[in-house]
Design a protein around this motif. Structure first.
Motif, PDB file in Angstrom:
ATOM      1  N   HIS A  45       0.823  -1.222   0.000  1.00 13.18           N
ATOM      2  CA  HIS A  45       0.000   0.000   0.000  1.00 13.18           C
ATOM      3  C   HIS A  45       0.854   1.269   0.000  1.00 13.18           C
ATOM      4  CE1 HIS A  45       1.012  -0.537   4.188  1.00 13.18           C
ATOM      5  NE2 HIS A  45       0.677   0.710   4.406  1.00 13.18           N
ATOM      6  N   ILE A  53       2.712   4.029  -1.806  1.00 11.69           N
ATOM      7  CA  ILE A  53       2.588   4.565  -3.167  1.00 11.69           C
ATOM      8  C   ILE A  53       3.968   4.861  -3.746  1.00 11.69           C
ATOM      9  CG2 ILE A  53       1.769   6.565  -4.490  1.00 11.69           C
ATOM     10  CD1 ILE A  53      -0.633   6.665  -2.527  1.00 11.69           C
ATOM     11  N   THR A  70      -0.732  -1.063 -14.456  1.00 14.85           N
ATOM     12  CA  THR A  70       0.126   0.102 -14.239  1.00 14.85           C
ATOM     13  C   THR A  70       1.221   0.169 -15.294  1.00 14.85           C
ATOM     14  OG1 THR A  70      -0.350  -0.025 -11.879  1.00 14.85           O
ATOM     15  CG2 THR A  70       1.550   1.311 -12.536  1.00 14.85           C
ATOM     16  N   VAL A  88      -3.146   8.282  -8.869  1.00 14.99           N
ATOM     17  CA  VAL A  88      -2.678   9.173  -7.800  1.00 14.99           C
ATOM     18  C   VAL A  88      -2.386  10.548  -8.387  1.00 14.99           C
ATOM     19  CG1 VAL A  88      -0.782   9.584  -6.151  1.00 14.99           C
ATOM     20  CG2 VAL A  88      -1.745   7.274  -6.432  1.00 14.99           C
ATOM     21  N   ASN A 115      -3.676   3.205  -7.870  1.00 19.74           N
ATOM     22  CA  ASN A 115      -4.184   2.557  -6.656  1.00 19.74           C
ATOM     23  C   ASN A 115      -5.345   1.622  -6.976  1.00 19.74           C
ATOM     24  OD1 ASN A 115      -2.368   4.135  -5.300  1.00 19.74           O
ATOM     25  ND2 ASN A 115      -3.883   5.355  -4.179  1.00 19.74           N
ATOM     26  N   GLU A 116      -5.394   0.553  -6.189  1.00 19.00           N
ATOM     27  CA  GLU A 116      -6.502  -0.391  -6.303  1.00 19.00           C
ATOM     28  C   GLU A 116      -7.804   0.284  -5.828  1.00 19.00           C
ATOM     29  OE1 GLU A 116      -5.556  -3.827  -3.972  1.00 19.00           O
ATOM     30  OE2 GLU A 116      -7.385  -4.849  -4.562  1.00 19.00           O
ATOM     31  N   PRO A 149      -7.650   7.330  -4.754  1.00 19.16           N
ATOM     32  CA  PRO A 149      -6.336   7.895  -5.101  1.00 19.16           C
ATOM     33  C   PRO A 149      -5.660   8.669  -3.963  1.00 19.16           C
ATOM     34  CG  PRO A 149      -8.096   9.247  -6.004  1.00 19.16           C
ATOM     35  CD  PRO A 149      -8.768   8.067  -5.381  1.00 19.16           C
ATOM     36  N   VAL A 163      -3.749  10.210  -0.791  1.00 17.68           N
ATOM     37  CA  VAL A 163      -2.411   9.931  -0.275  1.00 17.68           C
ATOM     38  C   VAL A 163      -2.293  10.399   1.173  1.00 17.68           C
ATOM     39  CG1 VAL A 163       0.018  10.626  -0.519  1.00 17.68           C
ATOM     40  CG2 VAL A 163      -1.377  10.221  -2.561  1.00 17.68           C
ATOM     41  N   SER A 202      -1.371   4.860   0.450  1.00 24.27           N
ATOM     42  CA  SER A 202      -2.761   5.127   0.066  1.00 24.27           C
ATOM     43  C   SER A 202      -3.562   5.283   1.360  1.00 24.27           C
ATOM     44  CB  SER A 202      -3.315   3.982  -0.790  1.00 24.27           C
ATOM     45  OG  SER A 202      -3.258   2.762  -0.082  1.00 24.27           O
ATOM     46  N   SER A 250      -5.183   0.641   0.363  1.00 24.19           N
ATOM     47  CA  SER A 250      -5.300  -0.305  -0.758  1.00 24.19           C
ATOM     48  C   SER A 250      -3.955  -0.393  -1.476  1.00 24.19           C
ATOM     49  CB  SER A 250      -6.400   0.143  -1.725  1.00 24.19           C
ATOM     50  OG  SER A 250      -6.032   1.340  -2.373  1.00 24.19           O
ATOM     51  N   SER A 265      -0.978  -0.297  -4.164  1.00 28.00           N
ATOM     52  CA  SER A 265      -0.571   0.728  -5.122  1.00 28.00           C
ATOM     53  C   SER A 265       0.609   0.211  -5.938  1.00 28.00           C
ATOM     54  CB  SER A 265      -0.160   1.990  -4.359  1.00 28.00           C
ATOM     55  OG  SER A 265       0.133   3.029  -5.267  1.00 28.00           O
TER      56      SER A 265
END
Ligand code: MF3
Ligand code: CO
Ligand code: CO
Length: 280
Positions: A87, A89, A140, A176, A228-229, A232, A234, A245, A249, A251
């Motif tokens: 998770h 980022i 991604t 993100v 992100n799953e 978005p 942060v 995240s 979730s 990332s």
């Protein structure tokens, strides 16, 4: 009804450096070494290995090749890599915790060769990841490459963000917004800010749009979407670096350094061994 339009980071076009053939040659060398470093790491990522160990391997690799790590000493950062697990980022700090089976991680390295910066990151798997984690990672990568494919002289910076956002959101994931790609070359971070969306409404209903800047041959920048799953949003941890995240979730992120050519983009950080994406 009036709506607020915020054009994110509006910049005069003249602020963006235009580079010539010798500069491309400099970026090829720096980009290749950064990519080779990520290639080297593929053989070392496994359950039980610490991210600190991976950072040590990175630091030694950079030093052994006569290059300089751009991140050691950068704004007080002390490591040769950022290693961002699950998770996280981006800007994860290497540490003593061993990797667990099923972890997904991003390793981001920036090297300086003859004054030129090569900045790249890839995702790695510690053992077999869950199906959804793998789908996030694959999406991604595809999003980053869709962004690269949108690059050519005459296109807009916004086209890059649109390609990435369309692909990621099409898979049900989110882009993100708080971190972006950046110009680079003889400096680590410069203009333009390469946001990875075309536009979005923030929680106040204000519309944010990527700057409509025309791409020109000779511009150098990174494309480095963080996807992100879940949502978005942060959060930065107390260490001042680690970005996670907000909803915890998963990332994922990939990053290439590229140059705008006469008819498209040259990727400076492609893996010489074809190890651009997992499984390796
Ligand atoms: N390599 C990161 C980027 O893609 C920047 C890392 S800065 C550090 O721009 F200090 F966190 F290492
Ligand atoms: Co970067
Ligand atoms: Co980077």
């Amino acid at each position: 009804m009036s709506e607020t339009v915020l054009q994110d980071s509006v910049l005069p076009h003249s602020a963006i450096a235009i580079h010539g053939p010798e500069d491309f040659e400099g970026m090829r060398k720096a980009g290749r070494l950064a990519a080779e470093c990520l290639d080297m790491l593929t053989g070392h990522v496994a359950p039980g290995v610490t991210t600190q160990h991976l950072d040590t391997l990175t630091r030694e690799f950079v030093f052994d090749h006569g290059a300089v790590s751009a991140t050691i000493g950068y704004r007080g950062y002390r490591h040769a890599s950022c290693i961002s697990l699950n998770h996280v980022i981006c800007h994860g700090i290497p540490g003593p915790k061993p990797l667990k089976k099923g972890d997904i991680l991003n390793i981001d390295v920036t090297v300086i060769v003859d004054g030129w910066h090569g900045d790249t990151s890839r995702m790695y798997y510690a053992g077999e990841p869950k199906v959804k984690a793998r789908r996030l990672v694959e999406t991604t990568y595809d999003a980053m490459m869709a962004g690269v494919a949108a690059v050519r002289p005459g296109a807009s910076l916004r086209d890059i963000g649109r390609a990435i956002q369309t692909l990621a959101e099409g898979e049900g994931f989110s882009v993100v917004r708080d971190f972006c790609g950046h110009g680079l070359g003889r400096v680590f971070h410069s203009q333009p800010n390469v946001v990875h969306y075309a536009e979005y409404y923030d929680r106040f209903g204000a519309l944010h749009q990527a700057p409509d800047i025309e791409l020109k041959e000779g511009m150098f920048f990174t494309i480095e979407p963080m996807i992100n799953e879940g949502k978005p949003d942060v959060k930065i941890l107390k260490d001042g670096w680690t970005a996670v995240s907000r909803d915890r979730s998963l990332s994922a992120q990939f990053e290439h350094s590229i140059g705008v050519t006469a008819d498209g983009a040259e990727i400076f950080t492609k893996s010489p061994k074809g190890l651009d994406r997992p499984p390796y």
